[in-house]
Design a protein around this motif. Sequence first.
Motif, PDB file in Angstrom:
ATOM      1  N   LEU A 125       0.843  -1.203   0.000  1.00 49.55           N
ATOM      2  CA  LEU A 125       0.000   0.000   0.000  1.00 49.55           C
ATOM      3  C   LEU A 125       0.873   1.247   0.000  1.00 49.55           C
ATOM      4  CD1 LEU A 125      -2.972   1.077   0.231  1.00 49.55           C
ATOM      5  CD2 LEU A 125      -2.548   1.260   2.686  1.00 49.55           C
ATOM      6  N   GLY A 129      -4.632   3.520  -2.667  1.00 46.34           N
ATOM      7  CA  GLY A 129      -5.886   3.339  -1.929  1.00 46.34           C
ATOM      8  C   GLY A 129      -7.100   3.107  -2.817  1.00 46.34           C
ATOM      9  N   THR A 130      -7.132   3.759  -3.981  1.00 39.03           N
ATOM     10  CA  THR A 130      -8.251   3.583  -4.917  1.00 39.03           C
ATOM     11  C   THR A 130      -8.434   2.120  -5.289  1.00 39.03           C
ATOM     12  OG1 THR A 130      -6.808   5.144  -6.087  1.00 39.03           O
ATOM     13  CG2 THR A 130      -9.152   5.209  -6.610  1.00 39.03           C
ATOM     14  N   ALA A 147      -7.112  -0.545  -3.427  1.00 37.97           N
ATOM     15  CA  ALA A 147      -6.730  -1.402  -2.298  1.00 37.97           C
ATOM     16  C   ALA A 147      -7.490  -2.727  -2.341  1.00 37.97           C
ATOM     17  CB  ALA A 147      -6.989  -0.681  -0.977  1.00 37.97           C
ATOM     18  N   LEU A 148      -8.798  -2.654  -2.633  1.00 37.40           N
ATOM     19  CA  LEU A 148      -9.618  -3.863  -2.610  1.00 37.40           C
ATOM     20  C   LEU A 148     -10.146  -4.211  -4.001  1.00 37.40           C
ATOM     21  CD1 LEU A 148     -11.611  -3.167   0.680  1.00 37.40           C
ATOM     22  CD2 LEU A 148      -9.422  -4.339   0.402  1.00 37.40           C
ATOM     23  N   PHE A 204      -1.502   1.000  11.141  1.00 34.29           N
ATOM     24  CA  PHE A 204      -2.188   2.293  11.098  1.00 34.29           C
ATOM     25  C   PHE A 204      -2.895   2.460   9.742  1.00 34.29           C
ATOM     26  CE2 PHE A 204      -2.654   6.884  10.693  1.00 34.29           C
ATOM     27  CZ  PHE A 204      -3.000   7.284  11.977  1.00 34.29           C
ATOM     28  N   ASN A 263      -5.731  -0.098   9.179  1.00 36.20           N
ATOM     29  CA  ASN A 263      -6.918   0.306   9.903  1.00 36.20           C
ATOM     30  C   ASN A 263      -7.692   1.372   9.123  1.00 36.20           C
ATOM     31  OD1 ASN A 263      -8.242   2.188  12.138  1.00 36.20           O
ATOM     32  ND2 ASN A 263      -7.989   0.157  13.038  1.00 36.20           N
ATOM     33  N   GLN A 264      -6.971   2.292   8.475  1.00 39.96           N
ATOM     34  CA  GLN A 264      -7.641   3.322   7.659  1.00 39.96           C
ATOM     35  C   GLN A 264      -8.345   2.690   6.466  1.00 39.96           C
ATOM     36  OE1 GLN A 264      -7.971   6.052   9.093  1.00 39.96           O
ATOM     37  NE2 GLN A 264      -6.349   5.719  10.572  1.00 39.96           N
ATOM     38  N   VAL A 265      -7.680   1.754   5.796  1.00 41.36           N
ATOM     39  CA  VAL A 265      -8.304   1.116   4.629  1.00 41.36           C
ATOM     40  C   VAL A 265      -9.622   0.459   5.053  1.00 41.36           C
ATOM     41  CG1 VAL A 265      -8.108  -0.751   2.925  1.00 41.36           C
ATOM     42  CG2 VAL A 265      -6.158   0.755   3.354  1.00 41.36           C
ATOM     43  N   LYS A 302     -11.508   0.992   7.806  1.00 38.85           N
ATOM     44  CA  LYS A 302     -12.530   1.873   8.371  1.00 38.85           C
ATOM     45  C   LYS A 302     -13.030   2.918   7.386  1.00 38.85           C
ATOM     46  CE  LYS A 302     -11.412   1.143  13.211  1.00 38.85           C
ATOM     47  NZ  LYS A 302     -10.664   1.691  14.366  1.00 38.85           N
ATOM     48  N   VAL A 303     -12.166   3.403   6.488  1.00 38.40           N
ATOM     49  CA  VAL A 303     -12.639   4.366   5.486  1.00 38.40           C
ATOM     50  C   VAL A 303     -13.574   3.655   4.505  1.00 38.40           C
ATOM     51  CG1 VAL A 303     -11.956   5.922   3.600  1.00 38.40           C
ATOM     52  CG2 VAL A 303     -10.655   5.924   5.737  1.00 38.40           C
ATOM     53  N   THR A 304     -13.249   2.402   4.161  1.00 35.74           N
ATOM     54  CA  THR A 304     -14.145   1.620   3.295  1.00 35.74           C
ATOM     55  C   THR A 304     -15.502   1.468   3.975  1.00 35.74           C
ATOM     56  OG1 THR A 304     -12.274   0.385   2.390  1.00 35.74           O
ATOM     57  CG2 THR A 304     -14.447  -0.591   2.103  1.00 35.74           C
ATOM     58  N   GLU A 305     -15.478   1.081   5.239  1.00 34.75           N
ATOM     59  CA  GLU A 305     -16.708   0.884   6.014  1.00 34.75           C
ATOM     60  C   GLU A 305     -17.513   2.185   6.109  1.00 34.75           C
ATOM     61  OE1 GLU A 305     -15.790  -0.802   9.872  1.00 34.75           O
ATOM     62  OE2 GLU A 305     -17.721  -0.118  10.668  1.00 34.75           O
ATOM     63  N   GLY A 306     -16.813   3.277   6.413  1.00 36.72           N
ATOM     64  CA  GLY A 306     -17.494   4.570   6.561  1.00 36.72           C
ATOM     65  C   GLY A 306     -18.110   5.041   5.254  1.00 36.72           C
ATOM     66  N   ASN A 366      -6.132   5.399  14.668  1.00 36.51           N
ATOM     67  CA  ASN A 366      -6.736   4.070  14.547  1.00 36.51           C
ATOM     68  C   ASN A 366      -7.621   3.730  15.739  1.00 36.51           C
ATOM     69  OD1 ASN A 366      -4.137   4.016  15.884  1.00 36.51           O
ATOM     70  ND2 ASN A 366      -4.422   1.828  16.108  1.00 36.51           N
ATOM     71  N   GLY A 390     -11.087   6.346  10.899  1.00 32.87           N
ATOM     72  CA  GLY A 390     -11.381   6.346   9.467  1.00 32.87           C
ATOM     73  C   GLY A 390     -12.861   6.267   9.134  1.00 32.87           C
ATOM     74  N   THR A 391     -13.618   5.532   9.945  1.00 35.77           N
ATOM     75  CA  THR A 391     -15.068   5.419   9.723  1.00 35.77           C
ATOM     76  C   THR A 391     -15.741   6.783   9.711  1.00 35.77           C
ATOM     77  OG1 THR A 391     -14.723   4.103  11.736  1.00 35.77           O
ATOM     78  CG2 THR A 391     -16.574   3.496  10.316  1.00 35.77           C
ATOM     79  N   GLN A 447      -4.568   8.059   1.655  1.00 36.28           N
ATOM     80  CA  GLN A 447      -5.404   6.857   1.789  1.00 36.28           C
ATOM     81  C   GLN A 447      -6.867   7.241   2.007  1.00 36.28           C
ATOM     82  OE1 GLN A 447      -4.046   4.229   0.853  1.00 36.28           O
ATOM     83  NE2 GLN A 447      -1.960   5.024   1.018  1.00 36.28           N
ATOM     84  N   LYS A 495      -8.237   8.419  -1.373  1.00 37.10           N
ATOM     85  CA  LYS A 495      -8.310   7.411  -2.425  1.00 37.10           C
ATOM     86  C   LYS A 495      -9.162   6.203  -2.056  1.00 37.10           C
ATOM     87  CE  LYS A 495      -4.124   8.746  -4.875  1.00 37.10           C
ATOM     88  NZ  LYS A 495      -2.689   8.447  -5.046  1.00 37.10           N
ATOM     89  N   VAL A 496      -9.176   5.825  -0.773  1.00 36.59           N
ATOM     90  CA  VAL A 496     -10.038   4.702  -0.376  1.00 36.59           C
ATOM     91  C   VAL A 496     -11.504   5.138  -0.474  1.00 36.59           C
ATOM     92  CG1 VAL A 496     -10.706   3.151   1.511  1.00 36.59           C
ATOM     93  CG2 VAL A 496      -8.285   3.572   1.056  1.00 36.59           C
ATOM     94  N   GLY A 548     -12.242   5.045  -4.185  1.00 38.02           N
ATOM     95  CA  GLY A 548     -12.317   3.668  -4.674  1.00 38.02           C
ATOM     96  C   GLY A 548     -13.595   2.971  -4.217  1.00 38.02           C
ATOM     97  N   THR A 549     -13.988   3.216  -2.972  1.00 40.45           N
ATOM     98  CA  THR A 549     -15.197   2.567  -2.446  1.00 40.45           C
ATOM     99  C   THR A 549     -16.441   3.107  -3.148  1.00 40.45           C
ATOM    100  OG1 THR A 549     -14.092   2.363  -0.310  1.00 40.45           O
ATOM    101  CG2 THR A 549     -16.453   1.972  -0.341  1.00 40.45           C
ATOM    102  N   ARG A 575     -16.622   4.444  -6.160  1.00 40.23           N
ATOM    103  CA  ARG A 575     -16.611   3.921  -7.532  1.00 40.23           C
ATOM    104  C   ARG A 575     -17.113   2.476  -7.553  1.00 40.23           C
ATOM    105  NH1 ARG A 575     -10.799   2.527  -9.205  1.00 40.23           N
ATOM    106  NH2 ARG A 575     -11.382   0.785  -7.888  1.00 40.23           N
ATOM    107  N   ARG A 576     -16.651   1.698  -6.568  1.00 40.60           N
ATOM    108  CA  ARG A 576     -17.031   0.287  -6.517  1.00 40.60           C
ATOM    109  C   ARG A 576     -18.535   0.107  -6.280  1.00 40.60           C
ATOM    110  NH1 ARG A 576     -14.181  -4.297  -2.683  1.00 40.60           N
ATOM    111  NH2 ARG A 576     -15.720  -5.926  -3.024  1.00 40.60           N
TER     112      ARG A 576
END
Lengths: 325, 325
Positions: free
Chosen positions: A182, A216-217, A219-220, A232, A235-237, A239-243, B184, B216-217, B236, B239-240, B243-244, B246-247
């Motif tokens: 990452l 990050g764009t 990441a998944l 660290f 955890n951002q990946v 939680k930011v995805t979740e948020g 975190n 991050g949430t 992150q 970009k996360v 990315g989320t 967009r997904r």
Amino acid sequence: MKKYKVVLDCMGSDKGVEMMVRGASLALSEREELELMLVGDGEAIVEAVKREEIDPSRVEIVSTSEVITNYDSPAEALFTKRNSSLVVALSALAKREDLVGLVNAGSTGALIAGAMMHLSLETRVRPALAALLPAERGGFVCLVDTGATIDCGPETLAHFARLGSDFMRDMYGIENPRVGLLSNGKESTKGNKAVKAAHAILAEDDRISFVGNIEGTNALSGDCDVLACDGFAGNQVLKVTEGTARRIITDIVKIAKSEGREEYMALAGQLMKRYDFNSLGGGIILGVRKPVIKAHGASNEQSIKNVIHMILNLAANKQAFEGRE
Amino acid sequence: MKKYKVVLDCMGSDKGVEMMVRGASLALSEREELELMLVGDGEAIVEAVKREEIDPSRVEIVSTSEVITNYDSPAEALFTKRNSSLVVALSALAKREDLVGLVNAGSTGALIAGAMMHLSLETRVRPALAALLPAERGGFVCLVDTGATIDCGPETLAHFARLGSDFMRDMYGIENPRVGLLSNGKESTKGNKAVKAAHAILAEDDRISFVGNIEGTNALSGDCDVLACDGFAGNQVLKVTEGTARRIITDIVKIAKSEGREEYMALAGQLMKRYDFNSLGGGIILGVRKPVIKAHGASNEQSIKNVIHMILNLAANKQAFEGRE
């Protein structure tokens, strides 16, 4: 048929012993090769096993008198609560050859510290807690670390990359998992100091199939099977995805209500299921001798069943790979 | 009426001089108090100004012969390309009192380095590139840093928190912007070494209204007006989130197609607009004497107009605040 016995620490879950045993029952009913060691409050477990009509020959019940909670200091509790379900479960797993792995839904800190203490392969290696997340293009991405080791030097990042690679081979039989790092840009010159140095180490490592930096764009997205990062950033990946998912789904519900579009509600429900990554399982401790998985404290019986199956698959695949080599 | 003159570097955008001048024209038509200095290829600018029927008394055209591109080394180009649009624009902004800020859509690295060179307030301060992102509960969150300074010590993080706080006051007139620190976990004991030390510094700082760690949430939920982090973590978050979004939007389109649900397409379009954070403006360089904004290379005329208006608002609000104090 070869049997695999998984240790289930029945204490520490938000939903109590009963729910853990319901998960155990579901897992047993789906997989013939499975046996379980159930550790915790003996009376409550015996009662729940009867209620679920579990075949007693498939479970070994070990009664303990103490519980390590989230309020305990992990390192201290491992020494003072010697008869806690976690300490008893971990030391059995360490000593007995027939036990293939452990599931716990209690304190993450105590589980990580305990696994490192009882099952560590090497000394002076930092622990890693990995997560398996659904990739955009199908399959799973193993994100490692997600919070066990917050400050990582380049060697630790490279070590996490290798642990993730081994794990994806054992878990899914992927021969050469694609390993990404990452970073804040694709180029090898991008990253903080530790990431740039880790890139150089990984680029020279023949043991893994390194695909370079991942932003990050993506990441998944599925550009890699393993994504290495410090705890660290991981955890951002997560939680930011979740948020972001929570936010967009909330938006859809609001639009459905304000524009009177009932049909959007079904879509919101569909997406909510798809992006509820919590229900998928939990954190996997990497770098220890046997698989140890932390299920979420709020896991339901389906999640517990899934996690037990993960241990089973890991044990069976690992044996297949080791037998072949 | 007090006039405000903004410098527009017309070179370096992916879409050429014409598009920059179209953005200028839109901005001028909406705000009477605006004047512009247009810097770049003189002939092309004169032609575009005529085509857009811009009142010549409201624009000052400065013709330059060179352009700094993304292929140039930023630090080097600032010295060797002395007649580039960027160097000429920045040095005019530094020298002339009537110029209130600058917009550029070219090389980010050169803009940051140039702004630090020509407009820095203090020596030995690391640059910060902030982004204004729409908060879940309305309003905006100022994320700082988003990539200008990748490795940050605690003092730099605390400095970014203060810069963000000043910016949100100047930009929106928020008297005591709530400042959060990305970590975190919520507790002050959570974070990497730099974040934990920055937390201790910020908790004692009377100049800002520190609300503690933000996970991050909730990075963009609106729990804070300013979110301080290092450039790696900020990248992150950006970009996360991207990315989320967009997904999920891609998922909606797929569901619409596979289930024959035409009505979901309208929703996908609506969300795509809402989560296209790129069109909002660009990166704001903080910690320099006058506002400097990097618009995206792919900006259209609407984005350029928005960014010019941001500079105008900053200049006017800053004056109001400074006049009052």
